[in-house]
Design an enzyme around this catalytic site. Structure first.
Site, PDB file in Angstrom:
ATOM      1  N   HIS A 114      -2.547 -11.999   1.797  1.00 54.44           N
ATOM      2  CA  HIS A 114      -2.991 -10.988   0.838  1.00 54.44           C
ATOM      3  C   HIS A 114      -3.146 -11.608  -0.546  1.00 54.44           C
ATOM      4  CE1 HIS A 114      -2.431  -6.440  -0.251  1.00 54.44           C
ATOM      5  NE2 HIS A 114      -3.642  -6.885  -0.520  1.00 54.44           N
ATOM      6  N   TYR A 120       0.821  -1.203   0.000  1.00 54.70           N
ATOM      7  CA  TYR A 120       0.000   0.000   0.000  1.00 54.70           C
ATOM      8  C   TYR A 120       0.862   1.262   0.000  1.00 54.70           C
ATOM      9  CZ  TYR A 120      -4.219  -2.735   1.146  1.00 54.70           C
ATOM     10  OH  TYR A 120      -5.276  -3.626   1.134  1.00 54.70           O
TER      11      TYR A 120
END
Length: 313
Positions: free
Chosen positions: A147, A49
Site C-alpha cells: 500500500h 480503510y
C-alpha cells in the site's frame, strides 16, 4: 448468473474505504449485502480503510453468504492507532465542518500526525497480514497489495514471505497499489492497482489484469464539463440511459461506462449511499447492454481528447 450480472461480477469491484464500524456498522453491512445482491463479487479493502474498521466490517458482512467472492487487502500503511478516537472525532466534526472553516482539515491533520508510519519490513507486513486474515474471518485472500510503497522502500525481502503465503494457500496473488496514476506506482509482484487513465489522453493500462480505480473522482467531472460544452454529446449520452434519466445526474455511471469501454480491466468504485449503488449498477446494466454503448464512448473519448480537459491532472 444471467449475462448482465456476470458482466458486473467480472468487470466491477467495490472499494471498501467507506465501510465503518461502531454506530455506522449496520449501515455498512447493508451496503455490502446490497452490493452482493446486485452482482458485485470483488471487494477491495485495506487496514487503514474505514478508520481502521473496514476489514472487520467486510468480514462480518461476507460471513454466511453463499456467493463466491474475491477479496483484496493491503499491507504497509498501518491501521489507525486509535480508531475509536478517530470515529468520535469524525462524528463531532462532521456536523460542524460546514460552519467552522478549516475545522475538518485541522482535525484530520492532527490525526494524521498520530498515525503509525508506513512499514514494509517483513515482520511488520507479516503481522499486518495475519491481522487482516483474522479480521476478514478468512483463511485466504485473493490479493495482497503493498500500500503506497515509495521508491526508497526496500521490498526485495518481502518476495520470499509472499511466496510462502501463496505456497501455504493463504494467498492467491500479490502486487502493489497506489492512489495515484500508474507512473506513481512502485512495482512489486504481478498485480498492479492504480488510478484510471485520465480522459484526454491515450494512456492505457499495462495489462488486462491490472485493477483500476478513480472513475467517479477523476473521469466523471471531465464528462460533466464536456456535456456543458456540447449539447449534441449530451443528447447522445442521454440516449444510453433509462428514459427520463438526467445525464447530468448520472456522470458516475457514464464515467464507469467510459472506463469499461476504454479498458479491459476490473474497475473499482465506491459509495456509502445504498440508493446510489443500486441506481449506478442498474444504469450500468442498461448502458452496457445498448448497441450504442461503445460507439458513444468513442465519441466521448474523441471529445475529451480534443479539449485535453484533464491532461495535466
Amino acid at each position: 448468473m444471467d449475462q448482465p450480472t456476470d458482466f458486473i461480477a467480472q468487470r466491477l469491484g467495490f472499494g471498501c474505504g467507506r465501510l465503518k464500524g461502531g454506530a455506522e456498522k449496520a449501515h455498512a453491512l447493508r451496503l455490502v449485502h446490497a452490493a452482493l445482491d446486485l452482482g458485485i463479487r470483488h471487494f477491495d479493502t485495506a487496514p487503514p480503510y474505514g478508520l481502521g474498521t473496514s476489514e472487520s466490517v467486510l468480514g462480518e458482512a461476507l460471513k454466511g453468504r453463499q456467493e463466491v467472492v474475491t477479496v483484496f487487502t493491503k499491507a504497509g500503511l498501518a491501521r489507525p492507532s486509535s480508531p475509536g478516537l478517530m470515529q468520535t472525532a469524525r462524528a463531532i466534526v462532521k456536523p460542524l465542518a460546514n460552519h467552522i472553516p478549516g475545522l475538518r482539515r485541522a482535525v484530520l491533520q492532527g490525526l494524521a500526525q498520530r498515525a503509525t508510519p508506513a512499514s514494509f519490513n517483513p515482520d511488520s507486513i507479516a503481522r499486518s497480514f495475519e491481522t487482516s486474515l483474522r479480521l476478514l474471518q478468512r483463511d485466504r485472500v485473493d490479493g495482497l497489495l503493498l500500500h503506497e510503497a515509495q521508491p526508497h522502500d526496500t521490498l526485495a525481502p518481502l518476495k520470499p514471505l509472499f511466496d510462502r503465503y501463496v505456497a501455504q494457500g493463504q494467498l492467491v496473488a500479490y502486487g502493489s497499489s497506489t492512489g495515484g496514476p500508474l507512473g506513481d506506482l512502485v512495482r512489486f509482484g504481478a498485480v498492479l492497482q492504480y488510478r484510471c487513465p485520465v480522459p484526454g489522453t491515450d494512456d492505457m493500462p499495462d495489462a488486462p489484469t491490472d485493477v483500476l480505480h478513480g472513475a467517479f473522482r477523476f473521469i466523471a467531472p471531465a464528462i460533466s464539463r464536456q456535456m456543458e460544452r456540447d449539447s449534441q454529446l449530451t443528447d447522445e449520452l442521454a440516449s444510453l440511459l433509462p428514459a427520463g434519466t438526467d445525464p447530468a445526474a448520472a456522470t458516475g455511471t457514464l464515467a464507469l461506462a467510459y472506463a469499461l469501454a476504454r479498458c479491459p480491466n476490473r474497475l473499482l468504485f465506491s459509495t456509502n449511499q445504498p440508493q446510489r449503488l443500486v441506481t449506478t449498477l442498474q444504469h450500468i446494466r442498461h448502458v452496457t447492454g445498448s448497441a450504442r454503448w461503445r460507439p458513444a464512448m468513442q465519441t466521448l473519448h474523441a471529445a475529451l481528447a480534443q479539449t485535453g480537459d484533464l491532461c495535466a491532472a
